[in-house]
Design a protein around this motif. Structure first.
Motif, PDB file in Angstrom:
ATOM      1  N   LYS A   1       0.818  -1.214   0.000  1.00 23.07           N
ATOM      2  CA  LYS A   1       0.000   0.000   0.000  1.00 23.07           C
ATOM      3  C   LYS A   1       0.855   1.268   0.000  1.00 23.07           C
ATOM      4  N   VAL A   2       1.878   1.259  -0.880  1.00 21.13           N
ATOM      5  CA  VAL A   2       2.728   2.429  -1.096  1.00 21.13           C
ATOM      6  C   VAL A   2       2.939   2.563  -2.604  1.00 21.13           C
ATOM      7  N   SER A   3       3.601   3.621  -3.017  1.00 17.95           N
ATOM      8  CA  SER A   3       3.830   3.824  -4.449  1.00 17.95           C
ATOM      9  C   SER A   3       4.947   2.917  -4.953  1.00 17.95           C
ATOM     10  N   ARG A   4       4.938   2.708  -6.273  1.00 13.74           N
ATOM     11  CA  ARG A   4       5.980   1.903  -6.902  1.00 13.74           C
ATOM     12  C   ARG A   4       7.342   2.560  -6.685  1.00 13.74           C
ATOM     13  N   GLY A   5       7.395   3.882  -6.778  1.00 17.79           N
ATOM     14  CA  GLY A   5       8.642   4.615  -6.562  1.00 17.79           C
ATOM     15  C   GLY A   5       9.196   4.399  -5.163  1.00 17.79           C
ATOM     16  N   THR A   6       8.298   4.372  -4.180  1.00 24.37           N
ATOM     17  CA  THR A   6       8.731   4.132  -2.801  1.00 24.37           C
ATOM     18  C   THR A   6       9.366   2.756  -2.679  1.00 24.37           C
ATOM     19  N   VAL A   7       8.731   1.756  -3.294  1.00 20.52           N
ATOM     20  CA  VAL A   7       9.280   0.393  -3.253  1.00 20.52           C
ATOM     21  C   VAL A   7      10.650   0.362  -3.911  1.00 20.52           C
ATOM     22  N   GLN A   8      10.772   0.959  -5.092  1.00 20.68           N
ATOM     23  CA  GLN A   8      12.050   0.939  -5.798  1.00 20.68           C
ATOM     24  C   GLN A   8      13.132   1.664  -5.000  1.00 20.68           C
ATOM     25  N   ASN A   9      12.790   2.799  -4.402  1.00 19.62           N
ATOM     26  CA  ASN A   9      13.758   3.528  -3.577  1.00 19.62           C
ATOM     27  C   ASN A   9      14.187   2.709  -2.366  1.00 19.62           C
ATOM     28  N   ARG A  10      13.238   2.014  -1.734  1.00 24.17           N
ATOM     29  CA  ARG A  10      13.560   1.181  -0.578  1.00 24.17           C
ATOM     30  C   ARG A  10      14.471   0.024  -0.981  1.00 24.17           C
ATOM     31  N   ILE A  11      14.170  -0.624  -2.098  1.00 23.78           N
ATOM     32  CA  ILE A  11      15.016  -1.726  -2.562  1.00 23.78           C
ATOM     33  C   ILE A  11      16.426  -1.211  -2.848  1.00 23.78           C
ATOM     34  N   ASP A  12      16.524  -0.093  -3.541  1.00 22.14           N
ATOM     35  CA  ASP A  12      17.834   0.493  -3.844  1.00 22.14           C
ATOM     36  C   ASP A  12      18.604   0.803  -2.562  1.00 22.14           C
ATOM     37  N   ARG A  13      17.916   1.356  -1.565  1.00 27.52           N
ATOM     38  CA  ARG A  13      18.562   1.710  -0.298  1.00 27.52           C
ATOM     39  C   ARG A  13      19.008   0.451   0.454  1.00 27.52           C
ATOM     40  N   LEU A  14      18.150  -0.576   0.477  1.00 27.92           N
ATOM     41  CA  LEU A  14      18.507  -1.826   1.160  1.00 27.92           C
ATOM     42  C   LEU A  14      19.710  -2.494   0.490  1.00 27.92           C
ATOM     43  N   LEU A  15      19.781  -2.416  -0.825  1.00 28.96           N
ATOM     44  CA  LEU A  15      20.931  -2.962  -1.550  1.00 28.96           C
ATOM     45  C   LEU A  15      22.195  -2.144  -1.262  1.00 28.96           C
ATOM     46  N   ALA A  16      22.084  -0.836  -1.326  1.00 29.35           N
ATOM     47  CA  ALA A  16      23.240   0.048  -1.112  1.00 29.35           C
ATOM     48  C   ALA A  16      23.815  -0.110   0.296  1.00 29.35           C
ATOM     49  N   ARG A  17      22.949  -0.313   1.279  1.00 30.35           N
ATOM     50  CA  ARG A  17      23.391  -0.460   2.667  1.00 30.35           C
ATOM     51  C   ARG A  17      23.856  -1.876   2.973  1.00 30.35           C
ATOM     52  N   GLY A  18      23.667  -2.800   2.037  1.00 26.99           N
ATOM     53  CA  GLY A  18      24.098  -4.170   2.265  1.00 26.99           C
ATOM     54  C   GLY A  18      23.121  -4.994   3.085  1.00 26.99           C
ATOM     55  N   VAL A  19      21.943  -4.436   3.362  1.00 28.57           N
ATOM     56  CA  VAL A  19      20.936  -5.195   4.097  1.00 28.57           C
ATOM     57  C   VAL A  19      20.458  -6.351   3.221  1.00 28.57           C
ATOM     58  N   VAL A  20      20.139  -6.045   1.965  1.00 26.87           N
ATOM     59  CA  VAL A  20      19.830  -7.069   0.972  1.00 26.87           C
ATOM     60  C   VAL A  20      21.112  -7.258   0.170  1.00 26.87           C
TER      61      VAL A  20
END
Length: 147
Positions: A35-54
């Motif tokens: 229940k969020v925007s597609r952009g929010t999801v993409q930004n979260r995925i990018d951030r999780l990847l950049a931080r090494g969480v994912v």
């Protein structure tokens, strides 16, 4: 890294849970479920990847494709303060899938994954020759139950 993990919010945790279940879900589907925007999801995925969480995405194959592989758990006792060198040596072996530190009788638990019994035997020989390993105990995984 632990501080970064503490910063995960409910949305991050929900996103990770959905990706664990099916990492191929499109961002639009993830967004709808969260229940969020597609952009929010993409930004979260990018951030999780950049931080090494994912750290990456993987696939699961049909169990019958893996039926002939030899998988095992090896418990390892280390001599003295050599755990860093032992872990480094284990990381260099392609048949060592993961290494866990633990408490109790064993210092490390290694997950092994080989294509054949011959490769498995060779892996055991190589690991037992690593300087700093005092003793090992290995159990072949015969069947896996998914819950």
């Amino acid at each position: 890294m632990l501080d970064e993990l503490d910063e995960l919010d409910e949305l991050d945790r929900g996103l990770i849970a959905l990706l664990r279940a099916d990492s191929r879900l499109p961002a639009a589907t993830l967004a709808a479920r969260l229940k969020v925007s597609r952009g929010t999801v993409q930004n979260r995925i990018d951030r999780l990847l950049a931080r090494g969480v994912v750290q990456g995405f993987t696939i699961r194959t049909r169990p019958e494709l893996e039926a002939n592989r030899v998988r095992a758990i090896m418990c390892i006792a280390i001599e003295g303060e050599r755990s860093g060198a032992v872990v480094k040596a284990l990381k260099g072996l392609p048949t060592v899938d993961r290494v866990h530190t633990t408490n109790g009788r064993w210092d490390l638990v290694a997950e092994l994954d080989t294509a054949t019994l011959a490769e498995f035997s060779g892996t055991l020989d190589r690991i037992r020759q690593i300087e700093g390993i005092a003793s090992t105990e290995t159990s072949i995984l015969l069947a896996t139950q998914k819950f």
